[in-house]
Design a protein around this motif. Structure first.
Motif, mmCIF file in Angstrom:
data_model
loop_
_atom_site.group_PDB
_atom_site.id
_atom_site.type_symbol
_atom_site.label_atom_id
_atom_site.label_comp_id
_atom_site.label_asym_id
_atom_site.label_seq_id
_atom_site.Cartn_x
_atom_site.Cartn_y
_atom_site.Cartn_z
ATOM 1 N N MET A 256 -2.209 -2.881 -5.739
ATOM 2 C CA MET A 256 -1.917 -4.071 -4.941
ATOM 3 C C MET A 256 -2.576 -5.325 -5.500
ATOM 4 O O MET A 256 -2.365 -6.411 -5.001
ATOM 5 C CB MET A 256 -2.381 -3.853 -3.501
ATOM 6 N N CYS B 68 0.844 -1.195 0.000
ATOM 7 C CA CYS B 68 0.000 0.000 0.000
ATOM 8 C C CYS B 68 0.880 1.246 0.000
ATOM 9 O O CYS B 68 1.877 1.316 0.706
ATOM 10 C CB CYS B 68 -0.890 -0.027 1.232
ATOM 11 N N GLU B 69 0.507 2.210 -0.814
ATOM 12 C CA GLU B 69 1.325 3.423 -0.897
ATOM 13 C C GLU B 69 0.648 4.625 -0.281
ATOM 14 O O GLU B 69 1.035 5.768 -0.527
ATOM 15 C CB GLU B 69 1.690 3.693 -2.362
ATOM 16 N N CYS B 70 -0.385 4.367 0.519
ATOM 17 C CA CYS B 70 -1.043 5.494 1.185
ATOM 18 C C CYS B 70 -0.079 6.120 2.197
ATOM 19 O O CYS B 70 0.647 5.400 2.885
ATOM 20 C CB CYS B 70 -2.293 5.027 1.924
ATOM 21 N N CYS C 243 -4.671 3.141 -5.412
ATOM 22 C CA CYS C 243 -3.777 2.440 -4.483
ATOM 23 C C CYS C 243 -4.229 0.988 -4.320
ATOM 24 O O CYS C 243 -3.422 0.065 -4.344
ATOM 25 C CB CYS C 243 -3.726 3.144 -3.131
ATOM 26 N N CYS D 232 -6.526 3.554 1.619
ATOM 27 C CA CYS D 232 -7.217 2.752 0.607
ATOM 28 C C CYS D 232 -7.995 1.584 1.189
ATOM 29 O O CYS D 232 -8.921 1.077 0.573
ATOM 30 C CB CYS D 232 -6.239 2.259 -0.453
#
Ligand code: SF4
Ligand code: ZN
Length: 316
Positions: A246, A216-218, A242, A228
């Protein structure tokens, strides 16, 4: 093996066409088979009357009322290709018609539906709409009025609890359309997400859509409601993206173009797709390819490496 119900499409059992009509969106549409067939049956009183002008789609959509409930009438479970002569997410399809078709798929749970679109961004928007659940419930209730046997079938919220019998697919012909459409497909809530690379018109690297384990790139500083994985709807576009990053593809269909004016498809492009799918453990279905300058869908004529026809969930 071709038969009449599936129109010669080996990855499905039958087609369900409650809608007729479309417009072209990219080079993959150039020799649209549905348009050619529609042009032959567009005269007065014919099934494609009103959706063809000068031999081409005119962008209008016609609803085939008498076909709307077809899957509810079919007794034996089937794989159903939804809208092979239209696109459910074409802008001219009325919203209540999409709701009605979605409700039919939810009620007709013994079949497996393959929803194939070249407009996955619209599909994602549709399936992220907070008003969707109320609308499909309403549509399902209207269908149930005439079919009391469907009363006991519960309808889950498609935005939150996608059902395993509705498979979402997008169709791409080259790297550019893959990179445009697959992220939108992966952003959709769905149990199975697949891609149809047919007609394949160039080499495609799918690795970033098949490699598992992306994180996750949050931003960790975001409040939980904006990350996300928050179940709060509606999700923002960033949240959807996001989530999509994944997720991976669950199925790949690949095949060359067919027909008199077909464009070239290097066997190496197909080989590369088959190899990538094997590498990442994604089931692949090789539909048709060129053998001795002729297009064939007879798997016995394929080279050994191409004799692979897997379905979602199949293991290598
Ligand atoms: S989206 Fe599909 S049905 Fe519509 S024009 Fe393109 S190929 Fe034909
Ligand atoms: Zn995230």
């Amino acid at each position: 093996v071709a038969n009449q119900r599936n129109g010669g499409i080996a990855w499905t059992d039958c087609t369900w066409n409650p809608l007729r009509g479309c417009s072209k969106v990219s080079s993959g549409c150039q020799h649209c088979y549905a348009e050619m067939m529609a042009a032959r049956f567009s005269g007065p009183g014919m099934p494609f009357e009103g959706v063809i002008e000068n031999g081409h789609w005119n962008g209008k959509i016609r609803v085939a009322e008498e076909k709307l409930d077809d899957p509810l009438r079919w007794k034996k479970p089937r794989r159903v290709f939804v809208n092979s002569v239209s696109d459910l997410f074409h802008s001219a399809v009325p919203l209540d018609m999409i709701d009605r078709i979605w409700a039919t798929m939810l009620l007709g749970h013994k079949h497996q539906y393959q929803v194939l679109t070249k407009r996955p961004a619209e599909m994602c928007r549709y399936l992220s709409d907070t008003g969707l659940y109320a609308r499909v419930l309403d549509a399902a209730n209207r269908i149930r009025v005439d079919r009391p046997n469907l009363m006991g079938i519960s309808i889950s919220d498609p935005t939150k609890f996608p059902v395993k019998w509705i498979h979402l697919l997008t169709s791409c012909e080259n790297q550019a359309t893959a990179d445009e459409r697959i992220p939108d497909l992966l952003a959709c809530p769905a149990a199975v997400r697949g891609v149809s690379l047919e007609p394949l018109l160039g080499p495609i690297d799918l690795s970033r859509y098949m490699k598992r384990g992306a994180a996750c790139e949050c931003d960790p500083k975001l409040p939980p409601s904006e990350r996300c994985n928050s179940p709060n709807t509606p999700p923002s576009r960033r949240m959807l993206r996001c989530r999509a990053a994944m997720r991976t593809l669950d199925w790949v269909i690949v095949g060359c173009e067919s027909g008199r004016n077909r464009r070239a498809c290097e066997i190496g492009w197909i080989h590369s797709i088959v190899r990538q799918c094997r590498e990442y453990g994604v089931p692949v279905f090789v539909k048709q390819l060129e053998v001795n300058c002729k297009v064939t869908s007879d798997i016995n004529a394929f080279p050994e490496w191409a004799r692979v026809r897997m379905f979602p969930g199949d293991q290598y």
